[in-house]
Design a protein around this motif. Structure first.
Motif, PDB file in Angstrom:
ATOM      1  N   ALA A  26       0.791  -1.248  -0.058  1.00  0.00           N
ATOM      2  CA  ALA A  26       0.079   0.019   0.063  1.00  0.00           C
ATOM      3  C   ALA A  26       0.966   1.139  -0.042  1.00  0.00           C
ATOM      4  O   ALA A  26       0.433   2.176  -0.625  1.00  0.00           O
ATOM      5  CB  ALA A  26      -1.050  -0.071   1.180  1.00  0.00           C
ATOM      6  N   LEU A  27       1.947   1.255   0.764  1.00  0.00           N
ATOM      7  CA  LEU A  27       2.841   2.478   0.850  1.00  0.00           C
ATOM      8  C   LEU A  27       3.780   2.748  -0.589  1.00  0.00           C
ATOM      9  O   LEU A  27       3.830   3.598  -0.837  1.00  0.00           O
ATOM     10  CB  LEU A  27       3.638   2.420   2.162  1.00  0.00           C
ATOM     11  N   ILE A  28       4.034   1.653  -0.916  1.00  0.00           N
ATOM     12  CA  ILE A  28       4.663   1.602  -2.169  1.00  0.00           C
ATOM     13  C   ILE A  28       3.886   2.188  -3.294  1.00  0.00           C
ATOM     14  O   ILE A  28       4.324   3.286  -4.043  1.00  0.00           O
ATOM     15  CB  ILE A  28       5.390   0.268  -2.721  1.00  0.00           C
ATOM     16  N   ALA A  29       2.821   1.861  -3.446  1.00  0.00           N
ATOM     17  CA  ALA A  29       1.596   2.171  -4.356  1.00  0.00           C
ATOM     18  C   ALA A  29       1.500   3.695  -4.242  1.00  0.00           C
ATOM     19  O   ALA A  29       1.188   4.563  -4.966  1.00  0.00           O
ATOM     20  CB  ALA A  29       0.471   1.577  -4.248  1.00  0.00           C
ATOM     21  N   GLY A  30       1.489   4.344  -2.845  1.00  0.00           N
ATOM     22  CA  GLY A  30       1.161   5.500  -2.404  1.00  0.00           C
ATOM     23  C   GLY A  30       2.416   6.453  -2.974  1.00  0.00           C
ATOM     24  O   GLY A  30       2.006   7.520  -3.465  1.00  0.00           O
ATOM     25  N   PHE A  31       3.411   6.144  -2.536  1.00  0.00           N
ATOM     26  CA  PHE A  31       4.759   6.764  -3.144  1.00  0.00           C
ATOM     27  C   PHE A  31       4.513   6.983  -4.735  1.00  0.00           C
ATOM     28  O   PHE A  31       4.932   7.938  -5.168  1.00  0.00           O
ATOM     29  CB  PHE A  31       6.094   6.158  -2.729  1.00  0.00           C
ATOM     30  N   LEU A  82       6.516  -5.445 -19.738  1.00  0.00           N
ATOM     31  CA  LEU A  82       6.288  -5.107 -20.904  1.00  0.00           C
ATOM     32  C   LEU A  82       6.261  -3.573 -21.254  1.00  0.00           C
ATOM     33  O   LEU A  82       7.007  -2.909 -21.938  1.00  0.00           O
ATOM     34  CB  LEU A  82       5.278  -5.723 -21.630  1.00  0.00           C
ATOM     35  N   THR A  83       5.279  -3.171 -20.367  1.00  0.00           N
ATOM     36  CA  THR A  83       4.833  -1.678 -20.450  1.00  0.00           C
ATOM     37  C   THR A  83       6.171  -0.913 -20.127  1.00  0.00           C
ATOM     38  O   THR A  83       6.356   0.294 -20.607  1.00  0.00           O
ATOM     39  CB  THR A  83       3.899  -1.358 -19.644  1.00  0.00           C
ATOM     40  N   MET A  84       6.834  -1.233 -18.989  1.00  0.00           N
ATOM     41  CA  MET A  84       7.887  -0.545 -18.536  1.00  0.00           C
ATOM     42  C   MET A  84       9.035  -0.591 -19.610  1.00  0.00           C
ATOM     43  O   MET A  84       9.615   0.783 -19.890  1.00  0.00           O
ATOM     44  CB  MET A  84       8.393  -1.355 -17.319  1.00  0.00           C
ATOM     45  N   TYR A  85       9.318  -1.663 -20.218  1.00  0.00           N
ATOM     46  CA  TYR A  85      10.427  -1.451 -21.192  1.00  0.00           C
ATOM     47  C   TYR A  85       9.969  -0.769 -22.558  1.00  0.00           C
ATOM     48  O   TYR A  85      10.643  -0.038 -22.907  1.00  0.00           O
ATOM     49  CB  TYR A  85      10.835  -2.946 -21.709  1.00  0.00           C
ATOM     50  N   LEU A 140       5.317  -6.161  -6.853  1.00  0.00           N
ATOM     51  CA  LEU A 140       6.069  -5.956  -8.073  1.00  0.00           C
ATOM     52  C   LEU A 140       5.266  -4.915  -9.222  1.00  0.00           C
ATOM     53  O   LEU A 140       5.804  -4.237  -9.510  1.00  0.00           O
ATOM     54  CB  LEU A 140       6.394  -7.234  -8.809  1.00  0.00           C
ATOM     55  N   LEU A 141       4.059  -5.064  -9.139  1.00  0.00           N
ATOM     56  CA  LEU A 141       3.164  -4.176  -9.885  1.00  0.00           C
ATOM     57  C   LEU A 141       3.682  -2.794  -9.619  1.00  0.00           C
ATOM     58  O   LEU A 141       3.711  -1.832 -10.484  1.00  0.00           O
ATOM     59  CB  LEU A 141       1.671  -4.646 -10.004  1.00  0.00           C
ATOM     60  N   GLY A 142       3.322  -2.413  -8.167  1.00  0.00           N
ATOM     61  CA  GLY A 142       3.490  -1.129  -7.785  1.00  0.00           C
ATOM     62  C   GLY A 142       5.174  -0.606  -7.965  1.00  0.00           C
ATOM     63  O   GLY A 142       5.144   0.625  -8.466  1.00  0.00           O
ATOM     64  N   VAL A 143       6.340  -1.481  -7.666  1.00  0.00           N
ATOM     65  CA  VAL A 143       7.372  -1.027  -7.880  1.00  0.00           C
ATOM     66  C   VAL A 143       7.831  -0.835  -9.477  1.00  0.00           C
ATOM     67  O   VAL A 143       8.567   0.042  -9.763  1.00  0.00           O
ATOM     68  CB  VAL A 143       8.427  -1.690  -7.212  1.00  0.00           C
ATOM     69  N   ILE A 144       7.321  -1.637 -10.235  1.00  0.00           N
ATOM     70  CA  ILE A 144       7.609  -1.556 -11.659  1.00  0.00           C
ATOM     71  C   ILE A 144       7.117  -0.216 -12.328  1.00  0.00           C
ATOM     72  O   ILE A 144       7.498   0.216 -13.013  1.00  0.00           O
ATOM     73  CB  ILE A 144       7.066  -2.781 -12.472  1.00  0.00           C
ATOM     74  N   LYS A 145       5.786  -0.057 -11.449  1.00  0.00           N
ATOM     75  CA  LYS A 145       5.281   1.331 -12.464  1.00  0.00           C
ATOM     76  C   LYS A 145       6.046   2.421 -11.944  1.00  0.00           C
ATOM     77  O   LYS A 145       6.118   3.300 -12.545  1.00  0.00           O
ATOM     78  CB  LYS A 145       3.778   1.317 -11.649  1.00  0.00           C
ATOM     79  N   GLY A 146       6.667   2.450 -10.687  1.00  0.00           N
ATOM     80  CA  GLY A 146       7.562   3.431 -10.264  1.00  0.00           C
ATOM     81  C   GLY A 146       8.895   3.448 -11.059  1.00  0.00           C
ATOM     82  O   GLY A 146       9.550   4.603 -11.280  1.00  0.00           O
ATOM     83  N   CYS A 147       9.176   2.248 -11.341  1.00  0.00           N
ATOM     84  CA  CYS A 147      10.621   2.378 -12.406  1.00  0.00           C
ATOM     85  C   CYS A 147      10.339   3.197 -13.384  1.00  0.00           C
ATOM     86  O   CYS A 147      11.136   3.444 -14.229  1.00  0.00           O
ATOM     87  CB  CYS A 147      10.766   1.048 -12.721  1.00  0.00           C
TER      88      CYS A 147
END
Length: 619
Positions: free
Chosen positions: A121-126, A192-195, A154-161
């Motif tokens: 939750a906090l990763i997604a918030g950041f 895939l979207t990140m790359y 992983l979904l949260g942190v990849i979106k942050g990347c």
């Protein structure tokens, strides 16, 4: 908020209150959910751990941080704070309300520091609050604290990347493989979207190919990735593969495919897509209609583009811009201006893109004063601040008209630093009017901004060549060689039987190579015999400084003449600007073969017919 009385029928059982709250929240009736919560308090039924998540979700959805803080105090009073799903709801509520510091404080004060859901939750918030560094640090902290991660992590942190740290993103990819989470479709779609966002389409395709199953989201992500990175041929190839796999496209898919058709000039495939759109359940929405307008205009079928535009029940600024761009590309500047004025009369507020479209149309049509009128009225009449792209258009407008001194003064007056496009426009104008001195000034400026753009070196070299300055040509060639620059190879596309045929300069790879060159020799001889004095209408051997061979558009046109019935028009797409030699040559053969030949180069459309061109040699 929670002190206002509400008079409605009330459930009497606490479970019924929570059930009703859940239903309202599920159907996104958030205001009603908070009203029901207030009614619950008024009726004397205390909330419990199953009440708060729905009320907190409603506060977050309605952006009511003060009410959310009140709910937080109710949670504390009720003694439900240690419950993990309530802590998660509080973190989410504060994050969505923009109070990320409060969310972090809730996290720091929770009694159990090993709960994956709270970290998630906090990763997604950041990430939601563009605090990508903190999101990455918290992910690392999970590893140090021995907290288990899952696909949601992983979904949260990849979106942050996607905020810019490609190295960390690749590290997360490795972590997903190590944890065995890389086989989950949602994770692979996110990778895939990140790359794609990083422009690493090769990595994206590798992820795509390794997916155990591909849904519509996966296909759309890869197709959109190719489209966003200008790989139009790959878009069409993957779309065909998708069609063969049995996955049905949606509007998102078709917009990307239409964009690729527009880029390649794949008119036949574009017509096929229009048929799919008209027969589909989602129908012709504004996004698809706008994409079709752009596709048909860029594929040379301006009449069909106009029909679709005229049939639209509601036109937005994107629709108007698309059709204005179309008329401008085809050299119909007067019609483009009429459409722009009609848009204003319809009450549509023009944006920056709309002004770029009409300024460009004025430039290609030589409507200098009209273009200046629009530019000078942008800020005062329409509250649109001119950007660097608008200045580039006006420099081009003045430059094409031979008003080079005014163009230079305009650049000096710019409120922002001129970019490569601005100086490049001036350099291009110097080529048209043979102003070597000003060209050298523009060149010195532009290569400081874009030192690896070989097109500018080639342009100045051509200016020197026309001025018979052999020393200047030699100097430019040395610069290109010393800096190890390579010119983009000239290539041309022509569509035949729904297949796009690609030709490069001096191409000898096509199955019909012998027939193409034999016919091309005949055409060149006919041009010479018909008018021996015609300027440079002969061989056209060089595709710029770095490439050699017959120009690609000549090969594409000859292929078209060989493979289409007599009298039928030919459409060729070229990635570079048509050179003066080829322009003269195509004018000549359009009269010899009595065909209309359309060539779309990097600047505009040229309609060659009866020995003349629609651009009136102004391009």
């Amino acid at each position: 908020m929670f002190k206002r009385a509400i008079t409605t029928t009330s459930p009497t059982n606490p479970t019924k209150w929570n059930t009703r709250l859940r239903e309202l929240s599920k159907h996104r009736l958030f205001k009603e959910a908070l009203n029901l919560y207030q009614q619950m308090l008024r009726s004397g039924h205390p909330p419990n751990a199953f009440t708060f998540p729905f009320a907190l979700k409603s506060c977050a959805a309605l952006s009511l941080p003060i009410s959310g803080e009140q709910l937080h105090s109710h949670v504390i009073q009720s003694g439900c704070l240690p419950e993990p799903f309530i802590i998660t709801s509080l973190i989410s509520m504060y994050s969505k309300s923009g109070l990320i510091t409060n969310a972090h404080k809730v996290f720091d004060e929770m009694p159990q520091r090993s709960l994956t859901v709270c970290y998630n939750a906090l990763i997604a918030g950041f990430v939601l609050n563009d605090r990508f560094f903190e999101a990455m640090e918290l992910f690392r902290q999970m590893g140090r604290d021995g907290v288990g991660l899952n696909s949601i992590t992983l979904l949260g942190v990849i979106k942050g990347c996607e905020g810019g740290n490609v190295g960390f993103g690749m590290g997360v990819h490795g972590c997903s493989v190590k944890r065995g989470l890389d086989c989950e479709v949602c994770v692979m779609n996110c990778l895939l979207t990140m790359y794609v966002r990083f422009g690493m389409v090769g990595f994206s395709r590798k992820v795509f190919d390794e997916m155990p199953e591909r849904g519509l989201i996966s296909w759309n992500a890869m197709i959109s990735g190719y489209a966003q990175n200008g790989l139009a041929t790959d878009v069409l190839g993957l779309y065909r593969e998708m069609d063969g796999s049995g996955v049905r496209p949606d509007a998102v898919t078709l917009v990307s495919v239409l964009s690729a058709c527009a880029h390649l000039g794949a008119h036949g495939i574009g017509r096929e897509i229009e048929g799919i759109v008209l027969c589909s359940e989602f129908g012709l929405n504004s996004f698809l209609a706008n994409a079709l307008i752009s596709m048909y205009a860029r594929c040379g079928n301006l009449s069909r583009a106009r029909e679709i535009f005229d049939e639209m029940p509601a036109k937005n600024v994107v629709s108007w811009t698309a059709i204005i761009v179309g008329y401008g590309m085809h050299g119909h500047g007067e019609t483009a201006v009429e459409l722009f004025d009609a848009m204003l009369r319809a009450g549509i507020q023009p944006d920056g893109a709309a002004f770029v479209s009409v300024l460009s149309a004025c430039s290609h049509a030589g409507l200098t004063e009209k273009g200046l009128e629009y530019f000078n009225g942008m800020e005062e009449n329409y509250r649109v601040n001119p950007g660097v792209e608008h200045y580039a258009c006006v420099v081009d407008l003045l430059g094409r008209a031979g008003r080079l001194e005014e163009a230079e003064k305009l650049i000096a007056s710019m409120p922002m630093e001129p970019d490569g496009a601005v100086w490049g426009a001036l350099l291009g104008a110097c080529k048209i009017h043979g102003n070597v001195k000003l060209a050298e000034l523009a060149f010195d400026k532009v290569i400081k901004l874009e030192p690896t753009n070989v097109g500018y070196y080639v342009l100045l070299s051509n200016i020197y060549s026309e001025a018979e300055n052999s020393e200047g040509v030699a100097r430019l060639r040395v610069m290109i060689r010393t800096r190890k620059l390579k010119k983009e190879p000239g290539c041309s596309y022509v569509e035949h039987k729904d297949k796009v045929h690609l030709f490069v300069a001096g191409d000898r790879s096509h199955p019909q190579v012998n027939e193409i060159y034999r016919m091309l020799d005949e055409l060149e001889n006919s041009v010479k015999d018909g008018d021996g004095s015609r300027k440079n209408a002969g061989l056209g051997k060089h595709e710029g400084v770095a490439g050699t061979g017959v120009h690609s558009e000549r090969l594409a046109i000859t292929f078209g003449l060989l493979n289409t019935e007599v009298g039928k028009g030919i459409l060729v797409m070229k990635n570079l600007r048509v050179c003066a030699d080829c322009h003269e040559f195509i004018k000549a053969i359009s009269g010899i073969v009595n065909r209309e030949i359309m060539v779309r180069d990097a600047s505009r459309f040229h309609h060659f017919k009866g020995g003349i061109c629609s651009c009136n040699d102004y391009w």
